[in-house]
Scaffold this active site. Structure first.
Site, PDB file in Angstrom:
ATOM      1  N   HIS A 265      16.156  53.997  33.316  1.00  0.00           N
ATOM      2  CA  HIS A 265      17.237  53.255  33.966  1.00  0.00           C
ATOM      3  C   HIS A 265      17.629  52.037  33.131  1.00  0.00           C
ATOM      4  O   HIS A 265      18.809  51.832  32.821  1.00  0.00           O
ATOM      5  CB  HIS A 265      16.769  52.821  35.358  1.00  0.00           C
ATOM      6  CG  HIS A 265      17.766  52.013  36.127  1.00  0.00           C
ATOM      7  ND1 HIS A 265      18.537  52.551  37.128  1.00  0.00           N
ATOM      8  CD2 HIS A 265      18.108  50.702  36.051  1.00  0.00           C
ATOM      9  CE1 HIS A 265      19.324  51.604  37.621  1.00  0.00           C
ATOM     10  NE2 HIS A 265      19.077  50.466  36.990  1.00  0.00           N
ATOM     11  N   GLU A 266      16.650  51.252  32.750  1.00  0.00           N
ATOM     12  CA  GLU A 266      16.952  50.039  31.992  1.00  0.00           C
ATOM     13  C   GLU A 266      17.471  50.363  30.584  1.00  0.00           C
ATOM     14  O   GLU A 266      18.279  49.603  30.030  1.00  0.00           O
ATOM     15  CB  GLU A 266      15.718  49.133  31.914  1.00  0.00           C
ATOM     16  CG  GLU A 266      15.166  48.679  33.257  1.00  0.00           C
ATOM     17  CD  GLU A 266      16.194  48.009  34.168  1.00  0.00           C
ATOM     18  OE1 GLU A 266      17.201  47.494  33.648  1.00  0.00           O
ATOM     19  OE2 GLU A 266      15.993  48.018  35.397  1.00  0.00           O
ATOM     20  N   HIS A 269      21.223  50.500  30.715  1.00  0.00           N
ATOM     21  CA  HIS A 269      21.831  49.168  30.630  1.00  0.00           C
ATOM     22  C   HIS A 269      21.819  48.659  29.188  1.00  0.00           C
ATOM     23  O   HIS A 269      22.815  48.143  28.679  1.00  0.00           O
ATOM     24  CB  HIS A 269      21.046  48.184  31.499  1.00  0.00           C
ATOM     25  CG  HIS A 269      21.300  48.311  32.969  1.00  0.00           C
ATOM     26  ND1 HIS A 269      22.562  48.265  33.516  1.00  0.00           N
ATOM     27  CD2 HIS A 269      20.444  48.457  34.014  1.00  0.00           C
ATOM     28  CE1 HIS A 269      22.472  48.388  34.833  1.00  0.00           C
ATOM     29  NE2 HIS A 269      21.198  48.504  35.150  1.00  0.00           N
ATOM     30  N   GLU A 295      25.941  50.044  36.084  1.00  0.00           N
ATOM     31  CA  GLU A 295      25.007  50.863  36.847  1.00  0.00           C
ATOM     32  C   GLU A 295      25.288  52.350  36.677  1.00  0.00           C
ATOM     33  O   GLU A 295      24.377  53.178  36.781  1.00  0.00           O
ATOM     34  CB  GLU A 295      25.044  50.483  38.334  1.00  0.00           C
ATOM     35  CG  GLU A 295      24.425  49.134  38.644  1.00  0.00           C
ATOM     36  CD  GLU A 295      22.958  49.037  38.276  1.00  0.00           C
ATOM     37  OE1 GLU A 295      22.266  50.086  38.302  1.00  0.00           O
ATOM     38  OE2 GLU A 295      22.499  47.944  37.941  1.00  0.00           O
TER      39      GLU A 295
END
Length: 504
Positions: A265-266, A269, A295
């Site tokens: 997930h990170e 980003h 997101e």
């Protein structure tokens, strides 16, 4: 004259962005490696840097330069770096001139003060110790709202900080449409809850071996040690000081593997910030255009990539090698079904794709009640627990697993949460376009190849930075606006196959 003025303007914009990034580095340090005793001094440091950044942005000098470059701006193409920078700074200059410098500084200082208190409160399961800081952050947000002309809803002014141009009413309608599609799907799955076994995902997973698997995944994704780093923190997040300084964080637990997905997930980003156009570096355009778009990237890498069957065709043998006792007897298909099990969870970041958005909806509702004064903040734990029970059907055993689980309110980020669900929706709108243009994308995942996806995102989303506002970007890439249809179709198809649902 106007081109010369642009050079002065550009230098001023770079100064503003440099000061802003100083704040971000200070906050990264606070959340990752700062000794606990440094909190009070760090709050003062952050407050001063934020004040200087704000004063640079709203100064009379900036106003003069913006006026002087009007003619130059009119002579440029809309998509040019120069016109885009002038347009973005003018918008932020005019908006932030409404906000006193003392308030801008105090917003940052109060958040910096609250974060270490929240961390300890979560450890101690002590909401009362955090309550005064929550009150202060809400008071400051109300003061911030009062700086502007009356909006349709006060919450619009906070939402705009994270999703420029989006209205609360739009988000409310989108979440309602999503809820109407999700609740029956989750209900159907609940009747077949025994169809998926994930017991093998709970056990003893030494953290060093988890890190080895994560390092392999990140390497295949495109993690470069010269421009990226990853660290441990209480609540995972990504940050950057420039496109060549990307900082990821994660949180490991020895009893499960949620950090694998948190790390992916990170990475999403971080990749967005890494692939911003090189010509935008050191300017305010050198970051993602909104948190909803941001997101969409993180949820894409976490779920559409990281929870896909093809991804694990490549990586599952490596996971089995790292944890033979847990997975040697577990077939790939059983593992794939297990990591996609739908089961209400107390913790948002550990939740499955279907129930995750219910976590967002309850936070979105509570934020508006806090801001509007309809909820006494001392009653937040009870209000939180009631909604978790109503929406997810589970009891909250402690505030640490409830109202204290997220860092956002400690950081003053009121208006943020809905961007997670906006990101889910946008990720599937983009995914339909990506898979149409790269039809063998999933086959590549099975070979450990992620370059085509990374390059598509760079060319179509990331390189723009903040040159386009989020709605403009979606119009350019998709030819339209927000549409929850692709997301609901995706969940129905994927989970329908896993759970054997009619019409799935």
């Amino acid at each position: 004259m106007s081109e010369s003025a642009y050079a002065d303007f550009h230098a001023r914009a770079v100064d503003y962005w440099t000061l802003t990034k100083i704040v971000w580095v200070l906050l990264w340090d606070e959340r990752v490696i700062m000794p606990r005793g440094g909190g009070e001094a760090r709050a003062d440091q952050v407050g001063l840097a934020a004040r200087l950044a704000h004063e640079t942005l709203i100064s009379d000098e900036m106003a003069r330069l913006l006026e002087e470059v009007r003619g130059y701006e009119a002579s440029l193409e809309y998509d040019s770096d120069e016109a885009s920078l002038i347009r973005w700074v003018r918008h932020e200059h005019e908006k932030n001139r409404c906000v006193p410098a003392d308030l801008a500084s105090e917003l940052r200082r109060a958040a910096s003060t609250a974060l270490p208190v929240w961390q300890q409160a979560r450890i101690d399961n002590d909401f009362a110790s955090f309550l005064p800081h929550l009150r202060r952050n809400i008071e400051l947000r109300r003061e911030y709202v009062s700086c502007f002309p009356k909006a349709d809803e006060d919450y619009d002014l906070l939402l705009d900080e994270y999703e420029p141009g989006m209205l609360t009413a739009e988000v409310r309608q989108t979440l309602q449409t999503l809820k109407e599609g999700l609740v029956p799907l989750i209900g159907e799955i609940a009747e077949r809850s025994d169809a998926v076994d994930d017991s093998f995902l709970h056990g003893d997973f030494p953290i060093e071996r988890q890190k080895e698997v994560e390092a392999l995944i990140l390497e295949r994704f495109g993690f470069d040690h010269d421009t990226w780093r990853i660290d441990e923190t209480v609540h995972p997040f990504a940050s950057s000081s420039s496109p060549t300084d990307i900082r990821l964080t994660t949180k490991h637990h020895q009893t499960h593997l949620h950090s694998l997905f948190s790390t992916m997930h990170e990475f999403g980003h971080g990749l967005y910030e890494r692939q911003v156009g090189a010509s935008l570096a050191r300017t305010p355009l050198a970051r993602g255009t909104s948190l909803g778009i941001h997101e969409s990237q993180s949820r894409m890498w976490e779920n559409l990539v990281g929870r896909s069957r093809e991804f694990w065709i490549y990586f599952y043998p490596h996971l089995q090698k790292a944890f033979p006792a847990a997975f040697d007897s577990v077939e790939l298909e059983r593992f794939y079904r297990g990591i996609n099990k739908v089961q209400p969870n107390l913790i948002r970041i550990d939740s499955d794709e279907a129930t995750y958005n219910l976590h967002i909806i309850l936070r979105f509702e509570l934020e508006q009640e806090m801001l509007g004064g309809g909820l006494d903040l001392a009653d937040m734990p009870e209000a939180w627990n009631t909604r978790v029970k109503d929406y997810l059907g589970i009891d909250v055993p402690s505030d640490a697993d409830g109202v204290l689980q997220d860092m956002h309110w400690a950081g003053g980020n009121i208006g943020y949460f809905s961007t997670y669900t906006l990101g889910n929706i946008i990720s599937l709108q983009l995914w339909e376009r990506i898979t149409a243009e790269i039809p063998d994308l999933h086959e590549g995942f099975a070979r450990g190849e992620f370059g085509p996806l990374r390059e598509w995102l760079g060319e179509n989303i990331h390189h723009w930075g903040r040159k386009l506002r989020p709605k403009e970007l979606l119009e350019r890439v998709l030819g339209g606006g927000l549409d929850s249809g692709p997301y609901l179709r995706y969940l129905r198809a994927k989970l329908g196959e896993i759970y054997g649902l009619t019409g799935g």
